[in-house]
Write a protein that holds these residues in place. Structure first.
Motif: not given
Length: 364
Positions: A64-70
């Protein structure tokens, strides 16, 4: 400032009402009143019921963190990441990662830290929550009981922002209050297992000792324990209002004279602020942050948490003395308006955000 907002326990648009959801919504409202743009960073819930679930949730959080960062890298980047309420059952695994990736300040409002969870089955959740607190550029507690536990890990990055609400809708009914005959006791709480159910049971036992007094009782709330809890209360004296929406709460308080809730091991309870703003005298257990928002002897009566004898005696005191409970109700409305209105929160939040930005700049 563009603020990315995240609530690990429950997103502010969740269907189930609770104190956490209410505070999250109030924080967003206050930040917007201060002129900030607030965007919901994620609806990901890190809260778990059992410690065995922590590992799986931590893995989901990384994705989820990777998704939000992107997402933020491809759109407009926020100026600050703000997390509301983390603890060992609901660590913030995504906020620090996102803030580091975007090179922005990371701040936390409300965190609970119980050292007894540092070892044992919840140790990994405790460590994850501590890691987020150590990374935070500023941390705000809502009351002194939480602040005491946070100071060892947060140090001078810690401040206290008292809980708040928009008192206006409640003050409107406070000004029109007339005493009831017989006096009406109001209770509002979800009917969940654990602390809530324990408080309901204590309240029922206390009321069962007060049959020598005239009174009526109004209960608002719902949940999985309703079938077990409602039969504990005298049906001849009890009105069940069911689950109410936030906009219906002032009308509920307008029906009463006393707000009664044992608050067994609860953080503080937004209902105490609402009831005081609506001009009700309070009878409550003096658990954790409750003494920070209920002035014992002035706006209500506080008793040792879990003490059914003391709780029944305090209720009996106010039921027997109309003048005393009315004076406390008037003092309660003043107390809420002067110390816990959203108008006081706006400058406090701006100062808090400024501290976070300054610490982040110095650390960078």
């Amino acid at each position: 400032m563009r603020i990315a907002f995240y609530a690990p326990m429950k997103p502010p648009d969740h269907d189930t009402p609770s104190g956490d959801r209410l505070i999250a919504r109030l924080l967003i409202h206050a930040l917007e009143e201060a002129g900030h743009e607030v965007v919901l960073a994620s609806r990901f819930r890190s809260w778990v019921r059992e410690p065995a679930e922590l590992e799986a949730v931590a893995e989901q959080a990384a994705a989820e963190a990777a998704r939000v960062i992107a997402h933020f890298q491809s759109t407009e980047k926020p100026d600050l990441f703000l997390t509301y309420h983390l603890y060992h059952k609901a660590p913030d695994w995504i906020g620090p990662r996102i803030a580091d990736a975007l090179f922005i300040p990371y701040a936390v409002i409300e965190a609970s830290r119980a050292m007894k969870r540092a070892r044992g089955p919840w140790a990994s959740g405790f460590a994850a929550a501590d890691a987020a607190l150590a990374r935070a550029d500023a941390v705000a507690a809502l009351h002194e009981a939480d602040a005491e536990g946070l100071r060892p890990v947060v140090g001078d990055r810690l401040e206290i922002i008292p809980p708040f609400l928009d008192t206006a809708p409640f003050a409107a009914v406070a000004g029109n209050r007339a005493p009831n005959d017989p006096p009406v006791i109001v209770t509002a709480a979800m009917m969940r297992p654990g602390n809530k159910a324990d408080s309901y049971r204590l309240l029922a036992e206390a009321l069962a000792r007060l049959t020598h007094r005239p009174w009526r009782h109004v209960i608002a709330g719902d949940g999985p324990e309703r079938g077990a809890l409602l039969p504990l209360f005298d049906p001849a004296r009890t009105d069940y209002a069911g689950r109410l929406e936030p906009e219906d709460m002032p009308a509920l308080y307008a029906r009463g004279d006393i707000f009664a809730w044992p608050a067994v091991t609860e953080p503080f309870g937004m209902v105490f602020l609402e009831a005081q703003a609506a001009g009700l005298a309070i009878v409550a257990g003096a658990a954790r942050g409750v003494p920070d928002i209920v002035a014992d002897g002035a706006t209500g009566l506080l008793v040792p948490p879990g003490d059914v004898d003391a709780f029944a005696a305090a209720l009996d005191d106010l039921l027997a003395d109309a003048e005393k409970r009315q004076a406390m109700g008037r003092a309660a409305a003043r107390h809420a308006a002067e110390n816990h209105d959203i108008s006081q929160a706006v400058p406090a939040l701006n100062t808090f955000l400024s501290h976070a930005r300054r610490h982040h700049a110095a650390r960078s």
